[in-house]
Design a protein around this motif. Structure first.
Motif, PDB file in Angstrom:
ATOM      1  N   ASN A  90      17.430 -16.474  -6.170  1.00  9.74           N
ATOM      2  CA  ASN A  90      17.419 -15.511  -5.077  1.00  9.74           C
ATOM      3  C   ASN A  90      16.355 -14.447  -5.324  1.00  9.74           C
ATOM      4  O   ASN A  90      16.204 -13.952  -6.445  1.00  9.74           O
ATOM      5  CB  ASN A  90      18.790 -14.854  -4.928  1.00  9.74           C
ATOM      6  N   GLU A  91      15.652 -14.096  -4.248  1.00  7.28           N
ATOM      7  CA  GLU A  91      14.595 -13.091  -4.351  1.00  7.28           C
ATOM      8  C   GLU A  91      15.165 -11.790  -4.913  1.00  7.28           C
ATOM      9  O   GLU A  91      16.226 -11.333  -4.494  1.00  7.28           O
ATOM     10  CB  GLU A  91      13.986 -12.844  -2.975  1.00  7.28           C
ATOM     11  N   HIS A  92      14.423 -11.220  -5.867  1.00  3.50           N
ATOM     12  CA  HIS A  92      14.880  -9.990  -6.517  1.00  3.50           C
ATOM     13  C   HIS A  92      13.703  -9.200  -7.060  1.00  3.50           C
ATOM     14  O   HIS A  92      12.557  -9.661  -7.042  1.00  3.50           O
ATOM     15  CB  HIS A  92      15.869 -10.312  -7.652  1.00  3.50           C
ATOM     16  N   THR A  93      14.005  -8.006  -7.534  1.00  5.46           N
ATOM     17  CA  THR A  93      13.040  -7.150  -8.219  1.00  5.46           C
ATOM     18  C   THR A  93      13.693  -6.686  -9.519  1.00  5.46           C
ATOM     19  O   THR A  93      14.888  -6.914  -9.744  1.00  5.46           O
ATOM     20  CB  THR A  93      12.678  -5.911  -7.379  1.00  5.46           C
ATOM     21  N   HIS A  94      12.901  -6.033 -10.350  1.00  4.98           N
ATOM     22  CA  HIS A  94      13.415  -5.433 -11.586  1.00  4.98           C
ATOM     23  C   HIS A  94      12.869  -4.013 -11.702  1.00  4.98           C
ATOM     24  O   HIS A  94      11.818  -3.700 -11.140  1.00  4.98           O
ATOM     25  CB  HIS A  94      12.972  -6.227 -12.817  1.00  4.98           C
ATOM     26  N   LYS A 134       7.109  -4.332 -12.386  1.00  6.74           N
ATOM     27  CA  LYS A 134       8.381  -3.848 -11.843  1.00  6.74           C
ATOM     28  C   LYS A 134       8.232  -3.638 -10.339  1.00  6.74           C
ATOM     29  O   LYS A 134       7.164  -3.277  -9.843  1.00  6.74           O
ATOM     30  CB  LYS A 134       8.820  -2.561 -12.538  1.00  6.74           C
ATOM     31  N   GLY A 135       9.311  -3.934  -9.630  1.00  5.44           N
ATOM     32  CA  GLY A 135       9.322  -3.740  -8.187  1.00  5.44           C
ATOM     33  C   GLY A 135       8.760  -4.898  -7.374  1.00  5.44           C
ATOM     34  O   GLY A 135       8.895  -4.905  -6.153  1.00  5.44           O
ATOM     35  N   TYR A 136       8.126  -5.896  -8.006  1.00  8.81           N
ATOM     36  CA  TYR A 136       7.573  -7.034  -7.276  1.00  8.81           C
ATOM     37  C   TYR A 136       8.706  -7.980  -6.870  1.00  8.81           C
ATOM     38  O   TYR A 136       9.545  -8.326  -7.690  1.00  8.81           O
ATOM     39  CB  TYR A 136       6.575  -7.803  -8.133  1.00  8.81           C
ATOM     40  N   THR A 137       8.691  -8.404  -5.616  1.00  8.88           N
ATOM     41  CA  THR A 137       9.694  -9.358  -5.145  1.00  8.88           C
ATOM     42  C   THR A 137       9.291 -10.762  -5.582  1.00  8.88           C
ATOM     43  O   THR A 137       8.169 -11.203  -5.357  1.00  8.88           O
ATOM     44  CB  THR A 137       9.858  -9.304  -3.618  1.00  8.88           C
ATOM     45  N   HIS A 138      10.239 -11.425  -6.238  1.00  9.65           N
ATOM     46  CA  HIS A 138       9.983 -12.753  -6.774  1.00  9.65           C
ATOM     47  C   HIS A 138      11.301 -13.468  -7.025  1.00  9.65           C
ATOM     48  O   HIS A 138      12.362 -12.876  -6.925  1.00  9.65           O
ATOM     49  CB  HIS A 138       9.176 -12.652  -8.085  1.00  9.65           C
ATOM     50  N   ALA A 162      18.502  -7.923 -12.422  1.00 12.49           N
ATOM     51  CA  ALA A 162      17.968  -8.305 -11.120  1.00 12.49           C
ATOM     52  C   ALA A 162      18.574  -7.443 -10.019  1.00 12.49           C
ATOM     53  O   ALA A 162      19.790  -7.249  -9.968  1.00 12.49           O
ATOM     54  CB  ALA A 162      18.262  -9.773 -10.848  1.00 12.49           C
ATOM     55  N   ASN A 163      17.721  -6.942  -9.145  1.00 19.86           N
ATOM     56  CA  ASN A 163      18.127  -6.211  -7.952  1.00 19.86           C
ATOM     57  C   ASN A 163      17.788  -7.110  -6.764  1.00 19.86           C
ATOM     58  O   ASN A 163      16.624  -7.216  -6.366  1.00 19.86           O
ATOM     59  CB  ASN A 163      17.373  -4.878  -7.850  1.00 19.86           C
ATOM     60  N   TYR A 164      18.809  -7.765  -6.223  1.00 17.76           N
ATOM     61  CA  TYR A 164      18.590  -8.769  -5.187  1.00 17.76           C
ATOM     62  C   TYR A 164      18.227  -8.113  -3.856  1.00 17.76           C
ATOM     63  O   TYR A 164      18.824  -7.121  -3.458  1.00 17.76           O
ATOM     64  CB  TYR A 164      19.834  -9.650  -5.037  1.00 17.76           C
ATOM     65  N   THR A 165      17.245  -8.716  -3.161  1.00 12.37           N
ATOM     66  CA  THR A 165      16.777  -8.160  -1.886  1.00 12.37           C
ATOM     67  C   THR A 165      17.603  -8.647  -0.707  1.00 12.37           C
ATOM     68  O   THR A 165      17.615  -8.001   0.332  1.00 12.37           O
ATOM     69  CB  THR A 165      15.305  -8.545  -1.628  1.00 12.37           C
TER      70      THR A 165
END
Length: 176
Positions: A90-94, A134-138, A162-165
């Motif tokens: 799942n798309e996320h950022t850190h 950091k902060g890149y959606t991937h 992971a911070n899921y979008t």
């Protein structure tokens, strides 16, 4: 050898390491290829693996303020391998950079750079180093081979959560 596949807005595959490095670096993603300072075996310990790459890893960690590194080894026989895979699909950022060096195996990083309206994936294999800011959606997929042995580098363990979008963007590309 890494393979970069542009998915949106155009469809194109790039295999030349210099072109891949330029493309990734132009987007703020560090991509390099490293060599071990000594031969490695499948049964080598985490300490041996880290020592084999210390000549690259040490200066990188010092320059960027990283505090620790470890080695992860996920393969088809890893307990709950499908649950592990699903966690990263799942798309996320850190809140800190995600730094990985592929000692063996392979994995695919997918990137969704909304400001550029781009989606692309990078297949990383043995010898490939990547630092996702950091902060890149991937998102990440260890299929189809289900074999990833990688050095992970951290500022803090908490920063790698992971911070899921929940954008759903990943769903379109996880079928590829």
């Amino acid at each position: 050898m890494a393979v970069l596949t542009l998915l949106d807005p155009e469809r194109k595959e790039i295999r030349d390491p210099k072109e891949i490095k330029t493309f990734m670096n132009d987007r703020g993603i560090i991509f390099e290829q490293w060599q071990a300072s000594m031969p490695l075996n499948d049964s080598d310990s985490q300490e041996t693996i880290l020592k084999a790459y210390e000549h690259e890893l040490g200066p990188y960690m010092k320059k960027h303020g990283y505090q620790s590194a470890d080695v992860i080894n996920v393969h088809k026989d890893t307990p709950n391998v499908e649950a592990i895979r699903a966690k990263f699909l799942n798309e996320h950022t850190h809140s800190e950079d995600e730094v990985r060096f592929f000692v063996d195996g392979e994995g695919q990083f997918f990137f969704h750079l909304a400001d550029r309206q781009e989606v692309f994936k990078l297949l990383c294999e043995k010898g490939d180093f990547i630092s996702v800011p950091k902060g890149y959606t991937h998102w990440f997929d260890l299929a189809p081979k289900y074999h990833v042995k990688a050095i992970r580098v951290f500022q803090t363990q908490e920063g790698w959560v992971a911070n899921y979008t929940n954008s759903g963007k990943d769903q379109k590309y996880n079928q590829l």
